[in-house]
Design a protein around this motif. Sequence first.
Motif, short mmCIF file in Angstrom:
data_model
loop_
_atom_site.label_atom_id
_atom_site.label_comp_id
_atom_site.label_asym_id
_atom_site.label_seq_id
_atom_site.Cartn_x
_atom_site.Cartn_y
_atom_site.Cartn_z
N CYS A 44 15.87 3.24 62.67
CA CYS A 44 16.98 3.87 61.96
C CYS A 44 18.24 2.98 61.93
CB CYS A 44 17.27 5.19 62.65
SG CYS A 44 17.99 6.38 61.57
N GLY A 45 18.03 1.68 62.08
CA GLY A 45 19.17 0.75 62.06
C GLY A 45 19.87 0.72 60.71
N ASN A 46 19.22 1.27 59.67
CA ASN A 46 19.85 1.37 58.36
C ASN A 46 20.89 2.49 58.35
OD1 ASN A 46 17.63 3.11 58.75
ND2 ASN A 46 17.69 3.66 56.60
N SER A 47 20.91 3.29 59.41
CA SER A 47 21.88 4.37 59.48
C SER A 47 22.88 4.10 60.60
CB SER A 47 21.12 5.68 59.72
OG SER A 47 22.00 6.75 59.70
N LEU A 48 22.36 3.92 61.82
CA LEU A 48 23.22 3.52 62.95
C LEU A 48 22.43 2.55 63.83
CD1 LEU A 48 25.97 3.95 64.43
CD2 LEU A 48 24.71 5.48 65.94
N GLY A 49 22.90 1.33 63.91
CA GLY A 49 22.24 0.32 64.75
C GLY A 49 22.42 0.65 66.22
N SER A 246 30.01 -1.80 59.53
CA SER A 246 29.46 -2.62 60.62
C SER A 246 28.58 -1.79 61.55
CB SER A 246 30.61 -3.25 61.41
OG SER A 246 31.36 -2.23 62.04
N TYR A 247 28.38 -0.52 61.20
CA TYR A 247 27.65 0.33 62.17
C TYR A 247 26.16 0.41 61.89
CZ TYR A 247 29.26 3.47 58.41
OH TYR A 247 29.58 4.01 57.19
N LYS A 248 25.69 -0.18 60.77
CA LYS A 248 24.25 -0.11 60.48
C LYS A 248 23.58 -1.33 61.09
CE LYS A 248 25.17 2.27 56.12
NZ LYS A 248 24.69 3.61 56.39
N TYR A 249 23.24 -2.31 60.24
CA TYR A 249 22.53 -3.49 60.76
C TYR A 249 23.41 -4.35 61.66
CZ TYR A 249 19.05 -2.14 57.36
OH TYR A 249 18.12 -1.42 56.65
N SER A 252 27.60 -2.14 65.49
CA SER A 252 28.93 -2.15 66.12
C SER A 252 29.46 -0.77 66.46
CB SER A 252 29.91 -2.88 65.20
OG SER A 252 29.47 -4.21 65.02
N GLY A 253 28.62 0.24 66.39
CA GLY A 253 29.01 1.56 66.86
C GLY A 253 29.48 2.49 65.77
N PRO A 254 29.31 3.80 65.98
CA PRO A 254 29.61 4.80 64.95
C PRO A 254 31.04 4.67 64.42
CG PRO A 254 29.30 5.81 67.12
CD PRO A 254 28.86 4.39 67.24
#
Length: 423
Positions: A44-49, A246-249, A252-254
Amino acid sequence: MQTTQHKNTLEFAKEQDQKDPLKRFRNQFHIPKDKNGEEQVYLCGNSLGLQPKLTQEYILQELEDWSNLGVEGHTEAKNPWMPYHEFLTDKMAKIVGAKPSEVVMMNTLSVNLHLMMVSFYRPSIGRYKIVIESDAFPSDKYAVESQLKFHGHQPKDALIEWKPREGEELCRYEDLENIMEEQGDDIALLLIGSTNYYTGQSFPLKKITELGHRHGAKVGFDLAHGAGNIQPNLHETGPDFAVWCSYKYLNSGPGSVGGCFVHERHANNKDLKRFTGWWGHNKQTRFNMRHEFDPIPGAEGWQLSNPPILSLAAIRASLAIFDEAGFENIRAKSVKITNYLEYLLEEIEGDQIEIITPKNPEERGCQLSIKVQHANKALFDKLMAAGVIADWREPNVIRVAPAPLYNSFENVYKMVERLKALL
Ligand SMILES: Cc1ncc(COP(=O)(O)O)c(C=O)c1O
């Protein structure tokens, strides 16, 4: 060619992991556990890494400097806060293929999109339309519609959607060409998601940029699903602007701070209309507080506020990992692991599974969007309960993204085995 070398066995997946030059990076991330205490298959890194282990250290450093130094941390912190955003620029610029002066980390994606449209959507009486892809992220559509209305235009007249043909899922470049042939003189801006959030289709960015410019339009990209996933080569590709989160791939956090690219050709144009704030002002005279606004040349000149250092610290930690791994290596693994996932899905018997993402690795990042015939969200919920974290888009699409820094071939194998067991 490539798929014939694949094998549908756990041993093969483990062998690939052994050979993976990036395998050491998985251990640099916190991998959430499922209810049995086993590591989740996190696609699910496309949503939140996921969170790099380094992030805490980087954030704690700033908390410690704040507690010890108070306001003096702006200049005396180990990493002084005044120029802190500059510590991110070189590494971020490499990931999106830009010159450092073309990139700045600031605000969040939708805010940056508006700031960019203030400068690059300058409608005139004859040229006022905006083109977006039809399945653009809803927030982008809202932003574009509000800009049109702000300038006195009605979306039903001024918003053009680049659509897939009847019965197809993907947008064809030729159809965008046709729109430009027919209405090019009216079009002020092409705003395209570099990689579509729903289908996973990556668009031919250079061709789109040249097409837009040939017809006199400005061109911007939303790289929310592109940054850290594909290489957009922004400088060479030549759009007027790009924005990303910056929070997906980028892990860097929500809600972390976003990125913005302004092409070098606009770097010194002080006449460009823009919304301004003190952080975009000439650094030498910023604290004189009296001068007329004097923009910093390049992307930094679009900054408004002094940025949230704790968020920038998280980005800095993540960029250190990207830099150590090398984006080319990350992309090379992304292509391999995504091809393997595709192969395994295609091995599933029957015709229940359809992958709507393009087959050509150059037309996609690591996300595959899967349609499961006759399935509903219950199937996806069961997959989640089985420890596979992916995401669901109505009416029937499961998006899976084996982000290459922390996913293994074994993860991908397990995901498909668990899906098969549920079908
Ligand atoms: C393609 C795309 N555009 C825009 C956004 C909105 O981003 P933000 O909430 O950071 O403004 C997202 C968020 O997921 C997205 O995926």
